[in-house]
Design an enzyme around this catalytic site. Structure first.
Site: not given
Ligand SMILES: *Cc1c(COP(=O)(O)O)cnc(C)c1O
Length: 361
Positions: A102, A172, A196
């Site tokens: 990511w 993030d 998540k």
């Molecule tokens: C799932 C995830 C993303 C992507 O998320 P979207 O909402 O599908 O854009 C980005 N960063 C991390 C750490 C993730 O787990």
């Protein structure tokens, strides 16, 4: 009806109590004579619900009052693209610490609009260890420093907030928000897609310090301005109302459980249980991540005999354990054990793993 043990990486399990409440309120919500999905986001009932969701999130994370909170569409990925547009000048330096898949994606989104430098990278060790803070090469003119708090695919997580540089720290937290206590004031910005640890997909959360919001950023359409969204209380255009409502129910549910500190203790036990099974399997299962940065939310592992992998997944499904196939970029098995995954589900998986190893070893 039988609900399975769900280890899906995202969209992921939601608390059963929340789903039941949403089911009970599906046809008529809040004495409105209609579903929350069927009502205007400009109506007082929805506005009040949205404000309460924000208050609950602020309380859960102890967000200092000066920080702004936005509920946005486009997921974590769109926010990754918005970072340089909103907080850096065109072509300005931005620093990224790369600890997994990511982080790579965040860099891809930033590159067109900024001078991206990888301040430290774990690519060389196969994303199994977070580079020591002392080795990060940070630039004085960087607009911000970006990290991925938990790498959902590689199962690598920062155990602590790293020491900030001169530049604000942007994290993030898509797969770890609300899973453990942290000091929000150490961050310039925290963002997370909801699917998540918060709610269904379709909504994302951003928590932002005013110093970042005061930046001019780059030429961009109004819809791409985070400040503009905030000016309109995250209702610049039609928000994903049902996802917002469900996120609000999850926040209430977490408060009832005792807040983030309470869920953190449960999360620590869940992760310890699975890593103990892996480490105690005499090499039948293997996790390659440095124990100091193993994720509490995503536990990836491999079978020493990878021929058995398909068999493992087939029998797991037959035993009501789903969502365990590893991400295609790393393969293997991955158990995602977010807040909504109960200790009973983790125990069912642990027992299955022990039994499977005994039968096949
Ligand atoms: C799932 C995830 C993303 C992507 O998320 P979207 O909402 O599908 O854009 C980005 N960063 C991390 C750490 C993730 O787990």
């Amino acid at each position: 009806m039988s609900r399975v043990h769900n280890f899906s990486a995202g969209p992921a399990a939601l608390p059963e109590a929340v789903l039941r409440q949403a089911q009970a309120e599906l046809l008529e919500w809040n004495d409105q004579g209609a579903s929350v999905m069927e009502l205007s986001h400009r109506g007082q009932a929805f506005i009040d619900m949205a404000a309460e969701a924000e208050r609950d999130l602020r309380e859960l994370m102890a967000i200092p009052t000066e920080y702004a909170v936005a509920f946005l569409q486009g997921g974590a990925t769109l926010i990754q693209a918005l970072l340089p547009l909103n907080f850096a000048a065109s072509g300005q330096a931005v620093d990224y610490v790369l600890t997994g898949h990511w982080g790579e994606k965040a860099i891809d989104q930033a590159r067109p609009c900024a001078d991206v430098s990888i301040a430290a990278s774990a690519e060389g060790n196969g994303y199994t260890k977070i580079p020591a803070r002392a080795l990060w090469r940070l630039r004085d003119d960087a607009a911000y420093l970006h990290i991925t708090s938990n790498e959902t695919i590689h199962g690598v997580e920062f155990a602590d907030t790293p020491e900030a540089s001169r530049a604000p720290l942007i994290a993030d937290m898509s797969s770890s928000i609300l899973s453990r206590s942290l000091d929000v004031s150490r961050y310039g910005m925290i963002y997370a897609g909801a699917q998540k640890n918060i709610g269904p997909s379709g909504i994302a959360v951003a928590i932002i310090h005013p110093e970042l919001l005061a930046r001019a950023g780059q030429l961009r359409a109004p819809i791409l301005s985070i400040g503009n969204h905030l000016k309109h209380d995250s209702m610049l255009n039609t928000p994903p109302t049902f996802a917002w409502y469900l996120a609000g129910l999850v926040f209430k549910h977490l408060k009832q459980l005792g807040g983030v500190a309470a869920i953190e203790a449960i999360n620590r036990r869940k992760a310890q249980r699975l890593y103990a099974v892996i480490d105690g399997s005499n090499g039948f299962y293997r996790n390659r991540v440095d124990p100091a940065c193993r994720s509490r939310m995503n536990v990836p592992f491999f079978l020493a005999n990878d021929v058995l992998e398909a068999d493992f997944l087939k029998h797991a499904t037959a035993n009501g354990l789903i969502g365990l196939k590893g991400h295609r970029v790393v393969g293997g098995i991955r158990a995602s054990i977010y807040n909504a995954v109960t200790e009973a589900s983790v125990e069912a998986l642990a027992q299955f793993m022990i039994d499977f190893a005994q039968r096949k070893a």
